[in-house]
Motif scaffolding. Structure first.
Motif, PDB file in Angstrom:
ATOM      1  N   LEU A 167      45.400  46.076  42.560  1.00  0.00           N
ATOM      2  CA  LEU A 167      44.418  46.796  42.212  1.00  0.00           C
ATOM      3  C   LEU A 167      44.421  48.100  41.417  1.00  0.00           C
ATOM      4  CD1 LEU A 167      42.805  46.782  45.993  1.00  0.00           C
ATOM      5  CD2 LEU A 167      41.947  45.455  44.298  1.00  0.00           C
TER       6      LEU A 167
ATOM      7  N   VAL B  42      42.679  40.780  50.254  1.00  0.00           N
ATOM      8  CA  VAL B  42      41.799  41.056  49.144  1.00  0.00           C
ATOM      9  C   VAL B  42      41.578  39.973  48.355  1.00  0.00           C
ATOM     10  CG1 VAL B  42      41.140  42.833  47.500  1.00  0.00           C
ATOM     11  CG2 VAL B  42      42.718  43.447  49.289  1.00  0.00           C
ATOM     12  N   GLY B  43      40.052  39.752  47.857  1.00  0.00           N
ATOM     13  CA  GLY B  43      39.915  38.713  47.095  1.00  0.00           C
ATOM     14  C   GLY B  43      39.014  37.767  47.325  1.00  0.00           C
ATOM     15  N   GLY B  44      38.394  37.043  46.669  1.00  0.00           N
ATOM     16  CA  GLY B  44      36.891  36.079  47.105  1.00  0.00           C
ATOM     17  C   GLY B  44      37.242  34.501  46.419  1.00  0.00           C
ATOM     18  N   GLY B  45      38.402  34.335  45.645  1.00  0.00           N
ATOM     19  CA  GLY B  45      38.677  33.283  45.164  1.00  0.00           C
ATOM     20  C   GLY B  45      39.375  32.064  46.069  1.00  0.00           C
ATOM     21  N   ASP B  46      39.864  31.039  45.456  1.00  0.00           N
ATOM     22  CA  ASP B  46      40.549  29.989  46.180  1.00  0.00           C
ATOM     23  C   ASP B  46      42.082  30.501  46.766  1.00  0.00           C
ATOM     24  OD1 ASP B  46      39.215  27.556  46.097  1.00  0.00           O
ATOM     25  OD2 ASP B  46      39.501  27.386  44.133  1.00  0.00           O
ATOM     26  N   THR B  47      42.604  31.322  45.922  1.00  0.00           N
ATOM     27  CA  THR B  47      44.005  31.912  46.478  1.00  0.00           C
ATOM     28  C   THR B  47      43.717  32.735  47.803  1.00  0.00           C
ATOM     29  OG1 THR B  47      44.748  31.820  44.202  1.00  0.00           O
ATOM     30  CG2 THR B  47      46.028  33.309  45.959  1.00  0.00           C
TER      31      THR B  47
ATOM     32  N   GLU C 235      42.871  30.487  50.360  1.00  0.00           N
ATOM     33  CA  GLU C 235      44.000  29.723  50.946  1.00  0.00           C
ATOM     34  C   GLU C 235      44.860  30.967  51.681  1.00  0.00           C
ATOM     35  OE1 GLU C 235      45.597  26.174  48.616  1.00  0.00           O
ATOM     36  OE2 GLU C 235      46.778  28.044  48.262  1.00  0.00           O
TER      37      GLU C 235
ATOM     38  N   ARG D 299      34.863  41.857  47.177  1.00  0.00           N
ATOM     39  CA  ARG D 299      33.687  42.702  46.481  1.00  0.00           C
ATOM     40  C   ARG D 299      32.695  42.516  46.391  1.00  0.00           C
ATOM     41  NH1 ARG D 299      36.726  43.292  40.643  1.00  0.00           N
ATOM     42  NH2 ARG D 299      36.154  41.276  39.972  1.00  0.00           N
ATOM     43  N   LYS D 300      32.357  40.953  46.037  1.00  0.00           N
ATOM     44  CA  LYS D 300      30.939  40.671  45.930  1.00  0.00           C
ATOM     45  C   LYS D 300      30.126  40.317  47.149  1.00  0.00           C
ATOM     46  CE  LYS D 300      31.113  39.463  41.088  1.00  0.00           C
ATOM     47  NZ  LYS D 300      31.807  38.733  40.437  1.00  0.00           N
TER      48      LYS D 300
ATOM     49  N   ALA E   9      45.295  39.034  46.676  1.00  0.00           N
ATOM     50  CA  ALA E   9      45.115  37.771  46.206  1.00  0.00           C
ATOM     51  C   ALA E   9      44.240  37.748  45.070  1.00  0.00           C
ATOM     52  CB  ALA E   9      44.656  36.831  47.306  1.00  0.00           C
ATOM     53  N   ILE E  10      44.146  38.585  44.055  1.00  0.00           N
ATOM     54  CA  ILE E  10      43.088  38.387  43.091  1.00  0.00           C
ATOM     55  C   ILE E  10      43.535  38.106  41.668  1.00  0.00           C
ATOM     56  CG2 ILE E  10      42.100  40.643  44.388  1.00  0.00           C
ATOM     57  CD1 ILE E  10      43.622  42.598  42.187  1.00  0.00           C
TER      58      ILE E  10
HETATM   59  P1  NDP Z   1      40.232  33.817  40.835  1.00  0.00           P
HETATM   60  O1  NDP Z   1      40.343  34.487  39.543  1.00  0.00           O
HETATM   61  O2  NDP Z   1      39.537  32.446  41.083  1.00  0.00           O
HETATM   62  O3  NDP Z   1      39.565  34.658  41.908  1.00  0.00           O
HETATM   63  C1  NDP Z   1      40.068  36.129  42.131  1.00  0.00           C
HETATM   64  C2  NDP Z   1      39.468  36.849  43.158  1.00  0.00           C
HETATM   65  O4  NDP Z   1      39.882  38.046  43.105  1.00  0.00           O
HETATM   66  C3  NDP Z   1      37.764  36.679  42.973  1.00  0.00           C
HETATM   67  O5  NDP Z   1      37.143  36.603  44.156  1.00  0.00           O
HETATM   68  C4  NDP Z   1      37.577  38.210  42.440  1.00  0.00           C
HETATM   69  O6  NDP Z   1      36.457  38.694  42.572  1.00  0.00           O
HETATM   70  C5  NDP Z   1      38.502  39.104  43.118  1.00  0.00           C
HETATM   71  N1  NDP Z   1      38.935  40.276  42.339  1.00  0.00           N
HETATM   72  C6  NDP Z   1      39.500  40.388  40.997  1.00  0.00           C
HETATM   73  N2  NDP Z   1      39.965  41.420  40.749  1.00  0.00           N
HETATM   74  C7  NDP Z   1      39.842  42.407  41.706  1.00  0.00           C
HETATM   75  C8  NDP Z   1      39.541  43.726  42.039  1.00  0.00           C
HETATM   76  N3  NDP Z   1      40.032  44.496  41.232  1.00  0.00           N
HETATM   77  N4  NDP Z   1      39.360  44.155  43.102  1.00  0.00           N
HETATM   78  C9  NDP Z   1      38.777  43.361  44.103  1.00  0.00           C
HETATM   79  N5  NDP Z   1      38.474  42.027  44.045  1.00  0.00           N
HETATM   80  C10 NDP Z   1      38.904  41.376  42.791  1.00  0.00           C
HETATM   81  O7  NDP Z   1      41.979  33.703  41.137  1.00  0.00           O
HETATM   82  P2  NDP Z   1      42.799  32.654  42.226  1.00  0.00           P
HETATM   83  O8  NDP Z   1      44.171  33.222  42.150  1.00  0.00           O
HETATM   84  O9  NDP Z   1      41.863  32.843  43.441  1.00  0.00           O
HETATM   85  O10 NDP Z   1      42.659  31.371  41.591  1.00  0.00           O
HETATM   86  C11 NDP Z   1      42.859  31.075  40.200  1.00  0.00           C
HETATM   87  C12 NDP Z   1      42.862  29.832  39.837  1.00  0.00           C
HETATM   88  O11 NDP Z   1      43.887  28.903  40.663  1.00  0.00           O
HETATM   89  C13 NDP Z   1      41.494  29.344  40.158  1.00  0.00           C
HETATM   90  O12 NDP Z   1      41.028  28.552  39.349  1.00  0.00           O
HETATM   91  C14 NDP Z   1      41.356  28.665  41.416  1.00  0.00           C
HETATM   92  O13 NDP Z   1      40.603  27.567  41.748  1.00  0.00           O
HETATM   93  C15 NDP Z   1      42.891  27.760  41.381  1.00  0.00           C
HETATM   94  N6  NDP Z   1      43.402  27.732  42.807  1.00  0.00           N
HETATM   95  C16 NDP Z   1      43.142  26.451  43.388  1.00  0.00           C
HETATM   96  C17 NDP Z   1      43.739  26.456  44.690  1.00  0.00           C
HETATM   97  C18 NDP Z   1      43.441  25.141  45.266  1.00  0.00           C
HETATM   98  O14 NDP Z   1      42.834  24.118  44.662  1.00  0.00           O
HETATM   99  N7  NDP Z   1      44.077  24.741  46.488  1.00  0.00           N
HETATM  100  C19 NDP Z   1      44.545  27.332  45.427  1.00  0.00           C
HETATM  101  C20 NDP Z   1      44.658  28.544  44.597  1.00  0.00           C
HETATM  102  C21 NDP Z   1      44.079  28.821  43.377  1.00  0.00           C
HETATM  103  P3  NDP Z   1      35.284  38.569  41.763  1.00  0.00           P
HETATM  104  O15 NDP Z   1      34.666  37.034  42.429  1.00  0.00           O
HETATM  105  O16 NDP Z   1      34.097  39.630  42.181  1.00  0.00           O
HETATM  106  O17 NDP Z   1      35.293  38.446  40.370  1.00  0.00           O
END
Ligand code: NDP
Length: 313
Positions: free
Chosen positions: A119, A151-156, A159, A176-177, A240-241
């Motif tokens: 961050l 921290v984070g809202g993506g797949d990582t 998971e 954050r969203k 996990a961002i």
């Molecule tokens: P992503 O880029 O998909 O998600 C990052 C997350 O972190 C988002 O929710 C983002 O928020 C948040 N974020 C980023 N910067 C900040 C910040 N400064 N402060 C707070 N929150 C922040 O990354 P992942 O590592 O999750 O995934 C990467 C790729 O790997 C993706 O394509 C994913 O689908 C893939 N993956 C697949 C898996 C599986 O299939 N089992 C497992 C893990 C990863 P915001 O949404 O607001 O931008």
């Protein structure tokens, strides 16, 4: 100043050192440049308990030192230096080190790793190795029956939150969203888990604690009329961002995906350029483990040896 080598390895994580062990035992006289962070990401981890062969565990720096020594034992030439430019248009491939020295390499193994995004809070440095981590699989075990935040809202993030919920008593997911970005199935898993509390529209301001992380100060709906300060008690804080693969310097020549991970032919470390191989996290968005990186470093060295012998070099 130009030097010619048969096998050049860039990067000094488990992938690079394992490639160096195999390449040196195959008499390829490999030269390895360590890069910005000698030893790679594991040097920022305390205890490594999941690398096979260490029943009592081993610290990250010790493991990397052992791998380095093992490669040197067979003659690998390990050097300080950072790649500043590349010309992979034609073999032998040209790699510039520290802007001054050019290496001409018959084969090139790219093991430059990936860097977890942080961050940018001063507290992330303050508590590094004392409650702050960017890898739940590596460090989650230390938080059995404790409270953690991811921290984070993506797949990582989803998971890691799910993985940690299998160990910890309570997991906060700080998003954050007002919604998760993760795939539907991952979202459902997180939202259905009674141990995970999702804190939508929250951002982290800082961490608290004597010597180790004991809490986090958050803000809910920052900048809105109902902005609220929130404090949570936690023992671990997991980022996990996203990760950034360290592939920029090779990008003019090497195919990558949209995030920057080097594309390899599935099941092999082969890139789009013959004789250029990629191993470890720089080519792995899925597993990102020391042992998988080491395995792919081994594959890259074997491929390099076969390429050279096919070419009669
Ligand atoms: P992503 O880029 O998909 O998600 C990052 C997350 O972190 C988002 O929710 C983002 O928020 C948040 N974020 C980023 N910067 C900040 C910040 N400064 N402060 C707070 N929150 C922040 O990354 P992942 O590592 O999750 O995934 C990467 C790729 O790997 C993706 O394509 C994913 O689908 C893939 N993956 C697949 C898996 C599986 O299939 N089992 C497992 C893990 C990863 P915001 O949404 O607001 O931008």
């Amino acid at each position: 100043m130009t030097e010619k080598v048969r096998c050049l390895i860039i990067g000094s994580g488990p992938a690079g050192y394992t490639a160096a062990i195999y390449a040196s035992r195959a008499n390829l006289s490999p030269v390895l440049y360590e890069g910005m962070q000698p030893g790679g990401q594991l040097t920022t981890t305390n205890e490594v308990e999941n690398f096979p062969g260490y029943p009592e565990g081993i610290t990250g720096p010790e493991l990397m030192e052992d791998l380095k020594k093992q490669s040197q034992r067979f003659g690998a030439d390990i050097r300080f230096g950072y790649v500043t430019a590349t010309d992979l248009s034609v073999a032998p491939y040209k790699v510039t080190i520290d802007g001054e020295k050019t290496i001409e390499a018959d084969t090139l193994i790219i093991s430059t790793g990936a860097t977890a995004k942080y961050l940018g809070l001063a507290d992330e440095n303050k508590y590094a190795g004392s409650g702050v981590s960017a890898c739940a699989t590596c460090d989650g075990f230390f938080y059995r029956k404790r409270k953690v935040a991811v921290v984070g809202g993506g797949d990582t993030a989803c998971e890691e939150a799910t993985y940690l919920a299998g160990l910890a008593d309570k997991v906060f997911l700080i998003v954050r969203k007002p919604f998760l970005r993760a795939s539907k199935i991952m979202q459902e898993r997180v939202l259905a888990n009674p141990k995970i509390e999702v804190l939508f529209e929250h951002e982290t301001l800082g961490l608290t604690g004597e010597m180790v992380v004991q809490g986090a100060n958050l803000v809910k709906r920052r900048g809105e009329a109902d902005e609220t300060q929130v404090h949570i008690e936690i023992d671990g804080f997991f980022l996990a961002i996203g990760h950034k693969p360290n592939s920029d310097v090779f990008k003019p020549w090497i195919e990558t995906d949209e995030v920057g991970y080097i594309k390899t032919i599935p099941g092999t470390p082969r890139t789009n350029i013959p004789g250029v191989f990629a191993s470890g996290d720089v080519a792995d968005p899925h597993y990102r483990q020391a042992i998988t990186a080491a395995g792919s470093g081994c594959q890259a060295a074997i491929e390099a040896e076969r390429y050279l012998s096919e070419k009669g070099i």
